[in-house]
Motif scaffolding. Structure first.
Motif, mmCIF file in Angstrom:
data_model
loop_
_atom_site.group_PDB
_atom_site.id
_atom_site.type_symbol
_atom_site.label_atom_id
_atom_site.label_comp_id
_atom_site.label_asym_id
_atom_site.label_seq_id
_atom_site.Cartn_x
_atom_site.Cartn_y
_atom_site.Cartn_z
ATOM 1 N N GLU A 1 41.573 31.987 40.692
ATOM 2 C CA GLU A 1 42.790 31.689 41.462
ATOM 3 C C GLU A 1 42.579 32.051 42.938
ATOM 4 O OE1 GLU A 1 46.407 33.475 39.908
ATOM 5 O OE2 GLU A 1 45.975 32.743 37.911
ATOM 6 N N MET A 2 41.778 33.069 43.189
ATOM 7 C CA MET A 2 41.540 33.479 44.586
ATOM 8 C C MET A 2 40.426 32.664 45.241
ATOM 9 S SD MET A 2 42.197 37.591 44.808
ATOM 10 C CE MET A 2 40.928 38.146 43.680
ATOM 11 N N GLY A 3 39.805 31.748 44.484
ATOM 12 C CA GLY A 3 38.814 30.853 45.078
ATOM 13 C C GLY A 3 37.373 31.110 44.676
ATOM 14 N N HIS A 4 37.142 32.053 43.751
ATOM 15 C CA HIS A 4 35.765 32.336 43.321
ATOM 16 C C HIS A 4 35.364 31.336 42.244
ATOM 17 C CE1 HIS A 4 35.307 36.142 45.497
ATOM 18 N NE2 HIS A 4 36.588 36.315 45.252
ATOM 19 N N ASP A 5 34.339 30.531 42.549
ATOM 20 C CA ASP A 5 33.964 29.525 41.547
ATOM 21 C C ASP A 5 32.648 29.841 40.849
ATOM 22 O OD1 ASP A 5 32.266 28.922 43.583
ATOM 23 O OD2 ASP A 5 33.225 27.021 44.115
ATOM 24 N N ASP A 6 32.009 30.955 41.176
ATOM 25 C CA ASP A 6 30.808 31.363 40.429
ATOM 26 C C ASP A 6 31.006 32.800 39.938
ATOM 27 O OD1 ASP A 6 28.294 31.242 39.265
ATOM 28 O OD2 ASP A 6 27.273 31.953 41.078
ATOM 29 N N VAL A 7 31.686 32.910 38.788
ATOM 30 C CA VAL A 7 31.977 34.225 38.205
ATOM 31 C C VAL A 7 30.919 34.497 37.136
ATOM 32 C CG1 VAL A 7 33.686 35.625 36.987
ATOM 33 C CG2 VAL A 7 34.450 33.851 38.598
ATOM 34 N N ILE A 8 30.128 35.551 37.319
ATOM 35 C CA ILE A 8 29.029 35.834 36.385
ATOM 36 C C ILE A 8 29.364 37.085 35.571
ATOM 37 C CG2 ILE A 8 26.572 36.394 36.183
ATOM 38 C CD1 ILE A 8 26.086 34.864 38.773
ATOM 39 N N ASP A 9 29.393 36.910 34.245
ATOM 40 C CA ASP A 9 29.657 38.025 33.345
ATOM 41 C C ASP A 9 28.336 38.763 33.098
ATOM 42 O OD1 ASP A 9 30.242 39.749 31.276
ATOM 43 O OD2 ASP A 9 31.362 38.268 30.104
ATOM 44 N N LEU A 10 28.262 39.992 33.613
ATOM 45 C CA LEU A 10 27.013 40.763 33.498
ATOM 46 C C LEU A 10 26.900 41.495 32.164
ATOM 47 C CD1 LEU A 10 26.714 42.441 37.025
ATOM 48 C CD2 LEU A 10 25.448 40.466 36.160
ATOM 49 N N GLY A 11 27.997 41.538 31.393
ATOM 50 C CA GLY A 11 27.944 42.249 30.118
ATOM 51 C C GLY A 11 28.882 43.449 30.119
ATOM 52 N N GLY A 12 28.513 44.469 29.366
ATOM 53 C CA GLY A 12 29.357 45.652 29.187
ATOM 54 C C GLY A 12 29.504 46.470 30.464
#
Ligand SMILES: NC(=O)c1ccc[n+]([C@@H]2O[C@H](COP(=O)([O-])OP(=O)(O)OC[C@H]3O[C@@H](n4cnc5c(N)ncnc54)[C@H](OP(=O)(O)O)[C@@H]3O)[C@@H](O)[C@H]2O)c1
Length: 224
Positions: free
Chosen positions: A180-191
């Motif tokens: 919603e704030m404009g971030h289009d590359d969100v990377i889930d690094l894990g725990g």
């Protein structure tokens, strides 16, 4: 897990990060409260007054009042006071809450550049999760400055943002807010242990900002 929109969001911290996030999330239509130690004293600060005139939709309250009944609590306080501030909120209010941690464990006691007060086999994100086991901690946004956090397009190139946390549903809520704030590359690094990586990026970020003469720098992760 279903969380209704708009969300009730408590942003704890009245510095540049807290103001930027509270203002942006409020302008997106969320019900945002800004937490501070002493609302009256904060209301007398010139920079706060100017900001609040532009963001009258955000209410200002004590840390605990702001966090009451919040869906999401954002920790935007200094790393050295983070656990103390969350203690003021209390484990009961944080139970089940998505706790977004944007803080960095910077220790300026020996001057600049700061050292990391925790690193290698631990992180502030993990310390927050350990201290408040009922909270669903997500570390994010600590790798960029406050202006870029809320308007990544200002970098003029696609930058990456990371999420670290043990609760997939909490990370999904945070990823939604990031988009919603404009971030289009969100990377889930894990725990949450992966918060070590993003916190240990800070020494490089500080050197980059110094070398380039600007704090408007971001990471763009290139992959096939
Ligand atoms: N600045 C950036 O661009 C940036 C970028 C990435 C990450 N971060 C991280 O984001 C966090 C917030 O940074 P910031 O520069 O916006 O704010 P900051 O100056 O680090 O923190 C301000 C907040 O800390 C609160 N606080 C609580 N107890 C305190 C105490 N004993 N002494 C001093 N302050 C106390 C203040 O309360 P009151 O409201 O009562 O004054 C205020 O709300 C930090 O962890 C920082 O490392 C910053």
């Amino acid at each position: 897990m279903t969380i209704a929109t708009p969300l009730v969001i408590a942003v704890l911290g009245t510095g540049p990060v807290g103001r930027a996030l509270a203002g942006r999330l409020g302008s997106l239509g969320h019900d945002v409260r800004l937490g501070t130690r002493d609302p009256a004293a904060t209301g007398r600060r010139e920079e706060h007054r100017t900001w609040h005139e532009e963001h009258a939709e955000v209410t200002v309250a004590t840390f605990a009042e702001a966090a009451t009944d919040a869906d999401v609590v954002v920790n935007a306080c200094g790393g050295e006071v983070t656990l103390e501030v969350l203690d003021q909120v209390g484990a009961e209010l944080l139970d089940g809450v998505v706790l977004v941690d944007v803080s960095n464990p910077l220790d300026f006691s020996a001057g600049f550049p700061p050292r990391l007060s925790v690193c290698n086999d631990d992180s502030l994100g993990e310390q927050v999760q350990h201290a408040f086991p009922g909270a669903r901690v997500v570390k994010t946004l600590n790798t960029m400055n406050s202006a870029v956090m809320v308007d990544p397009a200002r970098l003029g190139a696609s930058a990456s943002v990371f999420v670290s946390g043990d609760d997939p549903d909490a990370k999904a809520v945070v990823a939604r807010l990031l988009r919603e704030m404009g971030h289009d590359d969100v990377i889930d690094l894990g725990g949450i242990t992966s918060a070590r990586g993003v916190e240990m990026f800070l020494p490089l970020w500080l050197r980059l900002a110094g070398a380039l003469g600007s704090s408007e720098v971001g990471i763009a992760v290139v992959r096939p």
